[in-house]
Structure formats: C-alpha cells, structure tokens
Scaffold this active site. Structure first.
Site, PDB file in Angstrom:
ATOM      1  N   LYS A  10       9.560  -4.435  -3.389  1.00 31.58           N
ATOM      2  CA  LYS A  10      10.788  -5.075  -2.907  1.00 31.58           C
ATOM      3  C   LYS A  10      11.746  -5.313  -4.068  1.00 31.58           C
ATOM      4  CE  LYS A  10       8.871  -7.724   0.969  1.00 31.58           C
ATOM      5  NZ  LYS A  10       9.654  -7.062   2.024  1.00 31.58           N
TER       6      LYS A  10
ATOM      7  N   ARG B 285       1.679  -5.230   9.639  1.00 25.10           N
ATOM      8  CA  ARG B 285       1.120  -4.533  10.802  1.00 25.10           C
ATOM      9  C   ARG B 285      -0.227  -3.890  10.471  1.00 25.10           C
ATOM     10  NH1 ARG B 285       6.394  -0.907  11.209  1.00 25.10           N
ATOM     11  NH2 ARG B 285       7.225  -2.892  10.469  1.00 25.10           N
TER      12      ARG B 285
HETATM   13  N1  BES Z   1       7.248  -9.690   5.178  1.00 24.75           N
HETATM   14  C1  BES Z   1       8.180  -8.650   5.413  1.00 24.75           C
HETATM   15  C2  BES Z   1       9.210  -9.008   6.482  1.00 24.75           C
HETATM   16  C3  BES Z   1      10.159 -10.124   6.150  1.00 24.75           C
HETATM   17  C4  BES Z   1      11.394  -9.864   5.629  1.00 24.75           C
HETATM   18  C5  BES Z   1       9.830 -11.434   6.438  1.00 24.75           C
HETATM   19  C6  BES Z   1      12.269 -10.887   5.375  1.00 24.75           C
HETATM   20  C7  BES Z   1      10.711 -12.467   6.173  1.00 24.75           C
HETATM   21  C8  BES Z   1      11.931 -12.191   5.649  1.00 24.75           C
HETATM   22  C9  BES Z   1       7.457  -7.398   5.879  1.00 24.75           C
HETATM   23  O1  BES Z   1       6.192  -7.203   5.367  1.00 24.75           O
HETATM   24  C10 BES Z   1       8.275  -6.243   5.444  1.00 24.75           C
HETATM   25  O2  BES Z   1       8.383  -6.030   4.264  1.00 24.75           O
HETATM   26  N2  BES Z   1       8.823  -5.501   6.400  1.00 24.75           N
HETATM   27  C11 BES Z   1       9.616  -4.362   6.119  1.00 24.75           C
HETATM   28  C12 BES Z   1       9.229  -3.278   7.093  1.00 24.75           C
HETATM   29  C13 BES Z   1       9.841  -1.958   6.788  1.00 24.75           C
HETATM   30  C14 BES Z   1       9.262  -1.390   5.511  1.00 24.75           C
HETATM   31  C15 BES Z   1       9.581  -1.037   7.940  1.00 24.75           C
HETATM   32  C16 BES Z   1      11.069  -4.755   6.292  1.00 24.75           C
HETATM   33  O3  BES Z   1      11.390  -5.519   7.195  1.00 24.75           O
HETATM   34  O4  BES Z   1      11.892  -4.300   5.486  1.00 24.75           O
HETATM   35 MN    MN Z   2       6.250  -6.207   3.515  1.00 29.55          MN
END
Ligand code: BES
Ligand code: MN
Ligand code: ZN
Length: 514
Positions: free
Chosen positions: A292, A366
């Site tokens: 990230k 997931r």
């Molecule tokens: N934990 C994150 C989602 C999230 C984002 C929670 C912002 C709270 C605030 C999750 O694991 C994630 O990184 N999701 C990705 C999925 C994508 C790679 C398909 C996302 O939302 O960018």
């Molecule tokens: Mn994630």
C-alpha cells in the site's frame, strides 16, 4: 474495561431527596421544558428554569447545553444541566444516543460524578415496526443509556498521564415511575453488557499491531473462555497446515507473527443449529508485496475490526446468558511484505479444495475469510454472518454512513437492515447478480482473488460466496467505512475504533433468535 461503563441505575423516589450531584433536564427547541422534568421539579423550581430560558440562556437546540448551580431551593443536588433536544417532532433514536453522549461529555469535562436524568423517554419515536418487544419507552431509554455509556470509553493504555484532567461520571440514574423500576433496571443491565462488548471491540481495534498480533487475539479468546461459558479453540500454524487452510497461511507467511484461526463457541441453545459469526482479523494490512502507499497506512491496524466485533458479541451473549448457540470465528493474520511473503501470481489450495490465484496480495481479507467460512460450514449453522473491512470501494460507494450488505437470503438481509436502523449501525444492500461472478475467472486456477476495477465491493462478496454452501443462509457486511472514526464528531464515539457491528448483531440476535 468494565469500570469505564458508568453505573446505570433507576430511581423512582423524590427528586429533592436524591443525594447525587447533578440534575439533568431536557429542553426542546423553542425553550419548552420536557414534561417529565416539569412534573418532577414541581412548580417553583420549574418557574426558575423557565425564567432562565426566557432570559435566553439557552434555546434548546440539539447541540446546546447549560451547566449551572441549581437555581432553586429545596434540593440535595447542587448542579443543574439543561440539555438541548432540538425539535420534538424531529427526535430519533440516534439523536437520543447523541444526546446521552453529550450529557456524559459535559459531565466528564466538568468533573460531575453523578447525574439524575429527568427525561421523558416515551414520546418520540414510533413503535418498532415488527417487534412486540419494543415499546417506545424501552427503545428510547435504551438509546439514551447506550449513548451515555458508549461516550465513557477512553483508551489510555499508552498515555503516561491523564492530560485532559477529566473525571468520568460514576453514576447515571434514570428517574422512572415506580411500576417501571424493575423492567428499566433489567434493560439497563442489558445495555451495560452490550456496551462492555463494544468496549472490548474498541480496545482490540485500538491496540497497535505490535501488541495486537494474531497470538494476542488468540490469548484474549482463551482468557474469555476462562471467565465465561465459552469454549475457545485455537488453530496454530501446525493445525492450520493439517486442515489445509492455505489461503489463511498464505496471507500470514510474510509476517514474523504467525496466523491463527480463533474459534469461540457459546452453547446455551439446546440442539438448535448455531449462528456463526466470522470476523476478518488482519492485525496489520501493509498490502503485502502489493504494498500500500504510505499515507494513512497506520490506520491498517484497524483491519481486524470485524474480528474485534465478533469478540464483542461473543462476550455480550455470554454475559447476558442468552439462550442461543453462537459460534465466533476469527481468522487472524498479519499481511506483510517479506522474502517469504506470498507473491502476486501465487496459486494456493484453500481448505475447501478450490485453487485460488492471488493476483493482488492486498486483497487478503477475502483469502483469510475463505478458509474461515469453509470452517464455519462444519458447524452446519442456521446462518453465517461475516464482518470485514474488506474494500476501499465500499468506502467510495457508501462513505461512513452505513456498511455494505450482501448475501443470498432476502429474509436475513431484511432482518439486518431492520436491526441496523434500530441500533443506529446502519447497513445498505448491494446486488449479487450472477454475472458479477464472471469477473473472478482465472486463466489458470478455479478463481482469482480480484476482479477488474468495477464493482469492487460486490466482487469481494462474490469471492466469499464461493466458500459458502449454496443453500446456507449467509450475509456479508463490508464495514471498511464504518470501523474507525477519526473525527470524534459523534458524542458517543471517541476517535479510533468504533466497535461497529457489536450493537447491530446484538440487536439482530435479539430480534431473530431470542
Ligand atoms: N483492508 C483493506 C480495505 C480497506 C481500505 C479497509 C480502506 C479500510 C479502509 C483491504 O484488505 C484491501 O486492501 N482491499 C483492496 C482490494 C483490492 C486490492 C481489490 C482495496 O480496497 O483496495
Ligand atoms: Mn488489503
Ligand atoms: Zn485488509
């Protein structure tokens, strides 16, 4: 934890004889004193209050308050708090919660130790649409008490001194009629337990990831089993390998804190099939190799908020001795980049037997839920409900007003929506048309872990659906936008982890299974 919830009491005695510190009187917009206070105070005292209002000390708007020395004689109490309620016809349960929180905020800032609430809690909201349990009084008292108690949460584990110099109120007393004392007392007892569940969830969320590791969560579950009628089972790495839980192991393999599957069983419901709650327990989500960006990455310590909510509900259910069977499952792992970490392109064999192509290691929630949902199936449950901070897309779609709700059962979805409206932890449905499933086709494996950029929250839920039996009643709550609140603008939600989901699910259980 428990000691932060103030004592919630009822009193049916004379106001003048009450030996605590502060009387609380509600004032509607326009300066109208609530009926309950008018009666309890008596003519002379009421006149003194009305005079203040006529002089313009306060107008009764929803965010107004006035704390003054008691402006009349004959009372043991020394202070009077006038609290603005806004327009009577616009009152809602949520406004009562906020008002309860506001009372406690003022009280803690001004070091008020005990309060007697002379509030009319029976004249605002319409009757619960489908529940016979929900009289107006019951629901309004509950909302007000909940808001007040929830506002008393503090997270000071990592502060060397109490800089705010505040003292939390010790005692909150509701003035009620004599024939309501015992029913109200029971209700307040329930509120306190649910709020303690929320506090547990908030604590788990607020502890940083160097403390709240998967093993830490496992220890909390074991400690719960010591003190409550809960049976905790922890699957460590070895056990996870034996069970073939490779999607969970894969996410955790880049961290020096190994993953765990935490299972908490509460069985007081005879031989009925259990309700199984599953909560995402990513103790830190760096994204893994699909790293990230750095901005706000610290907030990813909250990525176990779904799991935290499951802990909170399990504790509340056991404390309240609900006659149900309830199982809580929390897959816990830390998602880190490392020489041993999972790579984009890796293919992992899930416990259910499906091969998953990991396109993006940041879609890790997931993956850990896949094995956890499969494990949930082994309990042959009446329903499975999972909570997860799953997608940023859900925050884009719904903001922080409601969680995304997906699933395969209209009745369960309707029940969750109703529980959401009642508890104030709202949810809103998104569709799961079969066509969305096509976005998850992998060229090499059974399924891939992300779709394209479209419908991110829905494809997340579609992925999860592959690991739940077709006939199983199942609902998924994407709580990414609800789990934390960094504004502190709601009086009963201090900055940090909200504990979202505990009140929603307690309400659902009460409505559907008690
Ligand atoms: N934990 C994150 C989602 C999230 C984002 C929670 C912002 C709270 C605030 C999750 O694991 C994630 O990184 N999701 C990705 C999925 C994508 C790679 C398909 C996302 O939302 O960018
Ligand atoms: Mn994630
Ligand atoms: Zn995540």
């Amino acid at each position: 934890m428990a000691e932060r919830v103030p004592q919630l009491r009822v009193d049916s005695g004379k106001v003048s004889a009450w030996s605590g510190e502060c009387l609380v009187v509600g004032v509607y917009e326009g300066g109208q004193v609530q009926e309950a206070a008018a009666q309890a105070l008596g003519k002379e005292a009421l006149q003194a209050v009305q005079q203040l209002l006529e002089q313009g000390w306060m107008r009764g708007k929803a965010d107004e308050q006035l704390l003054i020395p008691v402006p009349f004689t004959g009372m043991a109490a020394t202070r009077l708090l006038l609290i603005g309620l806004g327009k009577q016809e616009e009152m809602t349960l949520e406004k009562l919660r906020l008002c309860g929180g506001q009372i406690m905020q003022v009280a803690s800032k001004k070091n008020v130790r005990s309060l007697l609430l002379l509030l009319s809690l029976d004249q605002h909201v319409a009757k619960h649409p489908s529940s016979s349990k929900g009289s107006k009084r019951r629901r309004e008292l509950r909302a007000m008490a909940e808001g007040a108690a929830l506002a008393c949460y503090r997270f000071n584990h990592y502060r060397s001194k109490n800089e705010d110099e505040e003292t939390l109120p010790q005692e909150l007393v509701f003035a009620v009629a004599r024939d309501e004392v015992s029913a109200c007392r029971d209700l307040l007892g329930q509120v306190a337990k649910v709020v303690q569940g929320v506090f547990l969830a908030r604590d788990l969320g607020n502890h940083p990831a160097n403390v709240a590791t998967p093993d830490y969560l496992a220890k909390v579950a074991q400690e719960m089993a010591q003190r409550l009628p809960i049976k905790t089972t922890i699957l460590d790495e070895k056990a996870l390998r034996k069970q073939g839980m490779n999607t969970l192991l894969g996410v955790g393999q880049g961290s020096c804190h190994p993953p765990r599957l935490i299972v908490m069983e509460y069985r007081k419901g005879g031989d009925h099939p259990p309700v199984v709650l599953v909560g995402k327990g990513i103790t830190f989500d760096s994204g893994g190799i699909s790293l990230k960006p750095g901005d706000k990455m610290e907030e990813m310590k909250f990525d176990m908020s779904g799991g935290a909510a499951v802990f909170g509900v399990m504790q509340a259910a056991a404390e309240l001795q609900w006659p149900i069977n309830l199982v809580g499952i929390v897959p816990a792992a830390e998602n880190m980049p490392d020489g041993k970490a999972q790579r984009p392109g890796d293919i992992v064999h899930s416990a259910k037997g499906l091969f998953v192509e990991v396109i993006n290691t940041d879609a890790e929630g997931r993956l850990i839920l896949a094995d956890a949902l499969h494990h949930a199936e082994s309990f042959n449950p009446a329903a499975i409900i999972d909570l997860a901070t799953l997608t940023g897309a859900c925050v884009v779609a719904l903001g922080s007003q409601c969680a995304g709700l997906l699933g395969n059962d209209d009745r369960l979805i309707a029940a969750l929506r109703q529980a959401g409206d009642e508890s104030g932890e709202r949810v809103w449905p998104l569709p799961m048309y079969p066509e969305y499933q096509e976005l998850l086709k992998s060229p090499v494996a059974d399924v891939k872990n992300i779709g394209n950029r479209e419908a991110g929250t829905i494809t997340g839920a579609c992925f999860l659906s592959r690991f739940v039996d077709k006939e199983r009643r199942w609902a998924h709550l994407d709580i990414a936008g609800m789990a934390i609140d960094m504004n502190g603008k709601r009086s009963y939600v201090p900055k940090g982890c909200v504990g979202y989901g505990v009140r929603l699910l307690c309400q659902l259980i009460e409505d559907q299974w008690l």
